[in-house]
Design a protein around this motif. Structure first.
Motif, mmCIF file in Angstrom:
data_model
loop_
_atom_site.group_PDB
_atom_site.id
_atom_site.type_symbol
_atom_site.label_atom_id
_atom_site.label_comp_id
_atom_site.label_asym_id
_atom_site.label_seq_id
_atom_site.Cartn_x
_atom_site.Cartn_y
_atom_site.Cartn_z
ATOM 1 N N UNK A 59 0.815 -1.219 0.000
ATOM 2 C CA UNK A 59 0.000 0.000 0.000
ATOM 3 C C UNK A 59 0.848 1.269 0.000
ATOM 4 N N UNK A 60 2.077 1.181 0.480
ATOM 5 C CA UNK A 60 2.934 2.368 0.434
ATOM 6 C C UNK A 60 3.616 2.534 -0.919
ATOM 7 N N UNK A 61 3.453 1.544 -1.786
ATOM 8 C CA UNK A 61 4.109 1.637 -3.085
ATOM 9 C C UNK A 61 5.614 1.463 -2.935
ATOM 10 N N UNK A 62 6.347 1.864 -3.970
ATOM 11 C CA UNK A 62 7.787 1.603 -4.048
ATOM 12 C C UNK A 62 8.587 2.231 -2.923
ATOM 13 N N UNK A 63 8.099 3.334 -2.355
ATOM 14 C CA UNK A 63 8.869 4.023 -1.294
ATOM 15 C C UNK A 63 9.100 3.101 -0.099
ATOM 16 N N UNK A 64 8.194 2.126 0.099
ATOM 17 C CA UNK A 64 8.331 1.225 1.250
ATOM 18 C C UNK A 64 9.599 0.385 1.163
ATOM 19 N N UNK A 65 10.089 0.222 -0.065
ATOM 20 C CA UNK A 65 11.229 -0.675 -0.300
ATOM 21 C C UNK A 65 12.557 -0.012 0.055
ATOM 22 N N UNK A 66 12.532 1.320 0.196
ATOM 23 C CA UNK A 66 13.791 2.053 0.375
ATOM 24 C C UNK A 66 14.135 2.203 1.851
ATOM 25 N N UNK A 67 15.453 2.245 2.090
ATOM 26 C CA UNK A 67 15.940 2.147 3.469
ATOM 27 C C UNK A 67 15.502 3.303 4.352
ATOM 28 N N UNK A 68 15.154 4.453 3.756
ATOM 29 C CA UNK A 68 14.761 5.575 4.605
ATOM 30 C C UNK A 68 13.308 5.460 5.058
ATOM 31 N N UNK A 69 12.610 4.427 4.610
ATOM 32 C CA UNK A 69 11.209 4.271 5.008
ATOM 33 C C UNK A 69 11.093 3.179 6.078
ATOM 34 N N UNK A 70 10.416 3.474 7.206
ATOM 35 C CA UNK A 70 10.344 2.482 8.294
ATOM 36 C C UNK A 70 9.618 1.190 7.911
ATOM 37 N N UNK A 71 8.841 1.215 6.795
ATOM 38 C CA UNK A 71 8.040 0.020 6.487
ATOM 39 C C UNK A 71 8.920 -1.204 6.222
#
Ligand SMILES: Cc1cc2nc3c(=O)[nH]c(=O)nc-3n(C[C@H](O)[C@H](O)[C@H](O)COP(=O)(O)OP(=O)(O)OC[C@H]3O[C@@H](n4cnc5c(N)ncnc54)[C@H](O)[C@@H]3O)c2cc1C
Length: 379
Positions: A337-349
């Motif tokens: 649901x967060x899209x691609x940003x969830x995959x990046x290290x700066x995102x807590x997901x």
């Protein structure tokens, strides 16, 4: 059953939220994880806030809280900080075993300093050939005069590299049955012959999980916790506490994921509208919410049953099984649901996804929970 917070539970929740707002914002969590250094500051802060010994007797500086309140603490801490929950988890279980099985002298010497954050513990059970089959452990403790000599090795002992004591399960009677010949020892971490090696892992490297080699480590018989060869019941108690704590942590982690997803669904616009307006997104979020509601009921009901003195093994295993499996689904839904940003290290997901996986092992795997549930049903 009414699981609305009592006044005391609501205060506990609020105090932990305030603690996390000060000590566990997502930047601090990411920095802690990257540092791969034991978060001694967080450990001290937990102690100063009175959170370390929540379930331990008041006489020794603990909070004397019941299991339901302890679950609320795990839930709230895990919303923000896997590290804080892990510190509470390891020291809480070891402390509970010292409180339950220790001599008056051991309780006096260890529990106050544990609550004050001055002594840290690790729980050393798993071995290379004894994981789910804990009764298969082979590290030996041989009596020698007034002492014992421990030989063998442990795996995945979390916190061992930074602990003062390793609460170690050892085979002290080779002739007794697998469950009858085990004793627990409080092994000082600076003992001669102990070699501790951190093993890099998927998440939480700031609290290292370690291989521990015991090369003829000599400990006095005063270091034994409880009766010789009588540790099995303490291991079962520790296992139940671990399962309940892990289940409550899954609840908190899942709530954090839902919070992040709801905020994102309201903010993120695609095709000219917030993505939360798309029914496909709404349904996925609705399913997350249902899983969390069910998780809460199972966790709280299991804790309450145990607090009331009922034989709660099936409920505790059910809570752990359901919470751990559903936390995986919720973490994956969060990633989608967060899209691609969830995959990046700066995102807590992405950290939450990695943290959720630990629940599949800690306190026993899913298959072991199912085995225990089936056994309790007479199968
Ligand atoms: C990050 C991390 C931290 C840990 N920290 C600690 C710690 O601090 N102290 C400690 O003592 N241990 C710790 N552990 C170990 C943990 O408790 C074990 O990983 C867990 O008990 C499973 O044991 P195992 O890994 O040997 O898996 P195994 O027992 O080898 O299981 C492998 C697979 O076989 C399945 N299986 C095994 N037996 C059965 C059966 N009878 N029926 C059906 N399926 C079965 C399992 O469910 C699993 O899917 C940690 C583990 C991890 C991953």
């Amino acid at each position: 059953m009414d699981f609305r917070d009592t006044e005391q539970q609501a205060e506990l929740r609020q105090s932990i939220r305030a603690f996390c707002a000060t000590h566990c914002d997502s930047e601090s969590e990411a920095a802690r994880e990257q540092s791969e250094q034991y978060p001694a500051d967080l450990h001290r802060a937990l102690a100063a806030a009175g959170l370390l010994g929540l379930g331990l007797p008041r006489d020794y500086g603990g909070g004397g809280l019941d299991l339901l309140a302890q679950c609320i603490a795990f839930e709230e801490l895990s919303r923000h900080s896997g590290a804080a929950a892990n510190i509470l988890f390891i020291n809480g279980v070891c402390g509970a075993l010292v409180a339950a099985g220790g001599s008056p002298a051991q309780r006096e010497a260890l529990l106050g300093p544990l609550c004050a954050g001055e002594l840290r513990f690790a729980f050393a059970l798993t071995e290379s050939e004894a994981g789910s089959d804990l009764a298969g452990l082979s590290l030996t403790a041989q009596p020698r005069g007034e002492d014992y000599v421990l030989s063998g090795s442990k795996l995945y002992t979390t916190g061992a590299a930074d602990a003062h004591f390793l609460l170690t399960a050892a085979r002290s009677d080779a002739k007794a049955g697998p469950r009858q010949g085990i004793s627990l020892f409080l092994v000082p971490a600076d003992s001669a012959g102990l070699e501790i090696t951190a093993l890099p892992k998927l998440a939480g490297n700031e609290i290292a999980s370690c291989r521990v080699a015991y090369r003829d480590v000599q400990v006095s018989s005063d270091a034994r916790l409880g009766e010789a060869n009588g540790a099995w019941s303490w291991l079962m108690l520790g296992g139940a506490l671990e399962r309940l704590s892990v289940a409550a942590s899954c609840l908190g982690l899942s709530r954090a994921i839902l919070d992040a997803v709801l905020a994102h669904a309201a903010e993120r616009e695609q095709f000219g509208q917030p993505i939360g307006r798309f029914q496909a997104v709404q349904h996925r979020i609705a399913d997350m919410s249902v899983r969390i509601e069910a998780m809460q009921w199972l966790v709280y009901a299991a804790a309450q049953a145990a607090d009331l003195g009922a034989a709660a093994q099936r409920q505790i295993c059910s809570a752990k099984l359901f919470a751990a499996e559903n936390a995986q689904q919720i973490a994956q839904d969060g990633m989608r649901l967060l899209g691609g940003r969830a995959y990046f290290s700066d995102n807590p997901m992405q950290r939450r996804l990695r943290e959720a996986l630990l629940a599949l092992y800690a306190g026993g795997t899913m298959e072991i929970q199912r085995n225990l549930i089936a056994r309790s049903l007479g199968l």
